[in-house]
Scaffold this active site. Structure first.
Site, short mmCIF file in Angstrom:
data_model
loop_
_atom_site.label_atom_id
_atom_site.label_comp_id
_atom_site.label_asym_id
_atom_site.label_seq_id
_atom_site.Cartn_x
_atom_site.Cartn_y
_atom_site.Cartn_z
N LYS A 120 0.83 -1.23 0.00
CA LYS A 120 0.00 0.00 0.00
C LYS A 120 0.86 1.27 0.00
CE LYS A 120 -4.70 1.12 1.30
NZ LYS A 120 -5.24 1.07 -0.04
N1 PMP Z 1 -6.60 -3.75 -3.51
C1 PMP Z 1 -6.27 -2.47 -3.66
C2 PMP Z 1 -5.36 -2.08 -4.77
C3 PMP Z 1 -6.80 -1.50 -2.78
O1 PMP Z 1 -6.46 -0.22 -2.92
C4 PMP Z 1 -7.70 -1.90 -1.76
C5 PMP Z 1 -8.30 -0.88 -0.84
N2 PMP Z 1 -7.51 -0.65 0.28
C6 PMP Z 1 -8.00 -3.27 -1.64
C7 PMP Z 1 -7.44 -4.17 -2.54
C8 PMP Z 1 -8.90 -3.78 -0.56
O2 PMP Z 1 -8.23 -3.79 0.68
P1 PMP Z 1 -9.00 -3.59 2.04
O3 PMP Z 1 -10.05 -4.64 2.12
O4 PMP Z 1 -7.97 -3.77 3.09
O5 PMP Z 1 -9.60 -2.22 2.02
#
Ligand code: PMP
Length: 314
Positions: A157
């Site tokens: 991230k």
């Molecule tokens: N993939 C990407 C590229 C994202 O940006 C997100 C959003 N955070 C997710 C998957 C989903 O992750 P999460 O369930 O932790 O929000």
């Protein structure tokens, strides 16, 4: 957008107007930030705001920071304390989105990560009440590829990696789609621009594994548990081919932003009947009950913002 009125910035909660950084900031030039996207859900009956899985989000944030050689003097517990204070200052009584961001804050240019100061900021703003819509999304398969773990780790991230997501999302929107599925370097389906993906074939839920260059999604992890433990549905974490998407019975995107978002068309092909499918519908309803605190078994996924005294004095 109503709010935010405040931000946690340079160690304290300040008015949002005072949360400013310099044009010389390292992270602005090189994408050397890491972030989280979280939600807090409003429960009207209890007059309580519930933060969804804050420990998981903060743990992933700190891990992302360590991938980027950040030295962050925070624990998930400390970050939750700060976030709770911030949300109490905002006094939100509606669903809210939370954006923690750790970044290379030093005002210096030079391509390296070590010995460069870091900082961490958090802001939160209301996103209104979610509407349970029956309208499904129409996705394309993007011509762009997902960033690779050996280039910029998707599990990290990292702000710089979202240049990849923004290219993908804008091209999809400008071509008339709602979002895109992205293939990884191996040619398998990874995820969407800002959400994980799950497909359903003959009653089995299939989702790309965490080493397919996807973000290790917290909603993804939660849904796998709900599907298996509450709905008795088999979940397979394995590589997904592009053509499996074209013949799937149901598809949905999942994540903090997407929540559980049904996909009814991909590349102008209907998914199953072209309507929202039964497993997606049931899962989405269960998910909304869980995140708003209406399923006692999963209350430990939630962290309440307001104290009993604050609720009583409203
Ligand atoms: N993939 C990407 C590229 C994202 O940006 C997100 C959003 N955070 C997710 C998957 C989903 O992750 P999460 O369930 O932790 O929000």
């Amino acid at each position: 957008m109503a709010g935010p009125k405040y931000a946690f910035f340079k160690g304290q909660i300040v008015p949002i107007e005072d949360a400013k950084i310099s044009v010389m900031t390292h992270a602005l030039h090189y994408g050397t930030g890491v972030f989280a996207g979280m939600r807090a859900y409003w429960n009207e009956e209890e007059e309580q705001l519930y933060i969804f899985r804050p420990y998981d989000h903060f743990e992933r944030l700190l891990q992302s920071g360590s991938l980027m050689r950040m030295k962050l003097d925070f624990t998930p517990e400390k970050l939750l304390g700060i976030l709770t204070d911030l949300l109490r200052s905002e006094n939100y009584s509606e669903n809210s989105y939370i954006r923690p961001l750790a970044y290379k804050s030093q005002e210096t240019l030079g391509i390296s990560l070590h010995d460069i100061a870091d900082d961490l900021t958090i802001m939160a703003f209301p996103v209104g009440n979610f509407v349970i819509t029956d309208k499904g999304a129409h996705l394309c398969v993007s011509g762009w590829r997902r960033v690779d773990d050996n280039a910029i780790p998707a599990r990290g991230k990292v702000t710089g990696a979202y240049a990849n997501s923004t290219l993908i999302k804008s091209d999809a929107l400008l071509a008339g789609f709602d979002d895109a599925l992205i293939l990884n370097q191996d040619g398998h389906v990874a995820e969407a621009s800002g959400a994980n993906v799950m497909i359903i074939r003959k009653g089995v839920v299939i989702t790309p594994p965490i080493n397919a260059n996807v973000l290790e999604g917290i909603v993804r992890r939660s849904l796998i548990q709900l599907l298996q433990d509450e709905m008795g549905i088999e979940v397979q974490e394995r590589n997904v081919d592009r053509t499996e998407v074209y013949i799937a019975d149901e598809i949905y995107l999942c994540g903090t932003g997407a929540q559980v978002a049904p996909v009814t068309h991909v590349d102008h092909r209907p998914v199953g009947t072209g309507e929202v499918g039964p497993i997606t519908r049931e899962l989405r309803e269960l998910f909304f009950k869980v995140v708003t605190g209406r399923v006692p078994k999963y209350r430990d996924w939630l962290s309440p913002v307001y104290s009993a005294e604050q609720i009583a004095s409203r």
